[in-house]
Write an enzyme that holds these catalytic residues in place. Structure first.
Site, PDB file in Angstrom:
ATOM      1  N   TRP A   1      -4.815   2.209  10.464  1.00 59.87           N
ATOM      2  CA  TRP A   1      -5.211   2.104   9.062  1.00 59.87           C
ATOM      3  C   TRP A   1      -5.055   0.673   8.566  1.00 59.87           C
ATOM      4  O   TRP A   1      -5.808   0.223   7.698  1.00 59.87           O
ATOM      5  CB  TRP A   1      -4.376   3.062   8.214  1.00 59.87           C
ATOM      6  CG  TRP A   1      -4.701   2.968   6.755  1.00 59.87           C
ATOM      7  CD1 TRP A   1      -3.880   2.559   5.755  1.00 59.87           C
ATOM      8  CD2 TRP A   1      -5.952   3.262   6.120  1.00 59.87           C
ATOM      9  NE1 TRP A   1      -4.519   2.584   4.540  1.00 59.87           N
ATOM     10  CE2 TRP A   1      -5.811   3.017   4.739  1.00 59.87           C
ATOM     11  CE3 TRP A   1      -7.182   3.718   6.589  1.00 59.87           C
ATOM     12  CZ2 TRP A   1      -6.832   3.196   3.817  1.00 59.87           C
ATOM     13  CZ3 TRP A   1      -8.213   3.907   5.678  1.00 59.87           C
ATOM     14  CH2 TRP A   1      -8.032   3.646   4.320  1.00 59.87           C
TER      15      TRP A   1
ATOM     16  N   GLU B   1     -11.528   6.509   5.671  1.00 59.66           N
ATOM     17  CA  GLU B   1     -10.799   7.295   6.676  1.00 59.66           C
ATOM     18  C   GLU B   1     -11.701   7.561   7.879  1.00 59.66           C
ATOM     19  O   GLU B   1     -11.233   7.586   9.017  1.00 59.66           O
ATOM     20  CB  GLU B   1     -10.316   8.621   6.078  1.00 59.66           C
ATOM     21  CG  GLU B   1      -9.201   8.503   5.047  1.00 59.66           C
ATOM     22  CD  GLU B   1      -7.860   8.079   5.630  1.00 59.66           C
ATOM     23  OE1 GLU B   1      -7.754   7.965   6.865  1.00 59.66           O
ATOM     24  OE2 GLU B   1      -6.935   7.835   4.837  1.00 59.66           O
TER      25      GLU B   1
ATOM     26  N   TYR C   1       0.841  -1.206   0.000  1.00 59.65           N
ATOM     27  CA  TYR C   1       0.000   0.000   0.000  1.00 59.65           C
ATOM     28  C   TYR C   1       0.875   1.254   0.000  1.00 59.65           C
ATOM     29  O   TYR C   1       0.630   2.199  -0.765  1.00 59.65           O
ATOM     30  CB  TYR C   1      -0.913  -0.004   1.224  1.00 59.65           C
ATOM     31  CG  TYR C   1      -1.653   1.285   1.460  1.00 59.65           C
ATOM     32  CD1 TYR C   1      -2.745   1.646   0.668  1.00 59.65           C
ATOM     33  CD2 TYR C   1      -1.257   2.161   2.474  1.00 59.65           C
ATOM     34  CE1 TYR C   1      -3.419   2.839   0.870  1.00 59.65           C
ATOM     35  CE2 TYR C   1      -1.932   3.359   2.689  1.00 59.65           C
ATOM     36  CZ  TYR C   1      -2.999   3.691   1.892  1.00 59.65           C
ATOM     37  OH  TYR C   1      -3.659   4.879   2.103  1.00 59.65           O
TER      38      TYR C   1
END
Length: 268
Positions: A81, A73, A51
């Site tokens: 995350w 988010e 990522y």
């Protein structure tokens, strides 16, 4: 005298030279990937590293991708995350690929027990409300997504005004731009879009350049290559040759440093 392993290797190289070369290229690529220095927040997780290397900080202008980021988010608030990243495909399936036009018909109660989602009714409902707000203020289909993308990017600084992070810079959690974006989205009915959350969105979408100074994707390492490519046409043959040699030397020095660092770690 040669060992049986050495003889077997030489026989393999002799019989299958192309296959051997392909295997060695893959091995070198894997080694270089492992030795890359990334941002401090990127843990040694393969999914996280992929990522970071291929998505985070890259310019994203797709309205649907940006809307997905706004929603995810918001779901990430209070969590890491990586927790959301591992569930991202589940979210995409549950939220109809983050197609706002399809999401407006979803019901939060029906999604509460969906396998893989964070079981938080407020966050799930906020994504559905955000889809309704997008359709209401920006329109349906691709035109609506394009307008939404242009709206978000209007809060980013111009490219010439952006500055990459320096070694002594403090990593900001919010900026004037993210506060303005948050305020504007809230006025349109979006939820879970605080200034800190929107700054994380701006970082991931490439609206700001927040790679650590030591990261291999920092502007100080990526920009010179682009500048050299632009100026190659004006270089003489000797200048191009010298530049290529200098680049090869730099690459070898970086590999040597990485090798020494791995040796010192293994010795400890």
């Amino acid at each position: 005298r040669h060992t049986f392993g050495e003889l077997r290797r030489s026989a393999f190289v002799h019989c299958f030279p192309q296959l051997f070369e392909t295997m060695m290229k893959r091995k070198r690529a894997a080694t270089e990937t492992m030795q890359r220095t990334r941002c401090s927040w990127c843990t040694k997780d393969t999914l996280y590293e992929t990522y970071h290397d291929s998505e985070w900080g890259k310019k994203e202008t797709s309205g649907r991708k940006l809307f997905e980021s706004v929603c995810l988010e918001g779901h990430q608030s209070g969590l890491s995350w990586l927790t959301i990243l591992k569930r991202r495909e589940k979210y995409r399936t549950a939220f109809r690929g983050f197609d706002a036009e399809k999401m407006v018909n979803l019901n939060a109660e029906d999604l509460m027990d969906t396998c893989g989602l964070i079981n938080h009714k407020g966050k799930i409902q906020s994504s559905i409300n955000n889809a309704k707000a997008l359709v209401k203020h920006f329109g349906k289909g691709r035109d609506g997504e394009k307008k939404f993308s242009a709206f978000l990017w209007s809060f980013a600084k111009r490219k010439e005004e952006r500055r990459a992070r320096r070694a002594n810079d403090v990593c900001e959690t919010k900026t004037k731009e993210s506060e303005a974006m948050s305020k504007a989205l809230k006025a349109k009915g979006f939820r879970f879009v605080g200034a800190t959350t929107m700054h994380a969105l701006m970082q991931s979408a490439g609206m700001v350049d927040d790679h650590d100074a030591g990261c291999f994707l920092h502007a100080s390492r990526t920009a010179p290559a682009k500048e050299r490519a632009k100026s190659t046409s004006t270089m003489s043959a000797m200048e191009r040759r010298n530049a290529k040699i200098a680049e090869q030397k730099r690459f070898k020095m970086e590999k040597l440093k990485a090798w020494k660092a791995s040796r010192s770690k293994s010795s400890k």
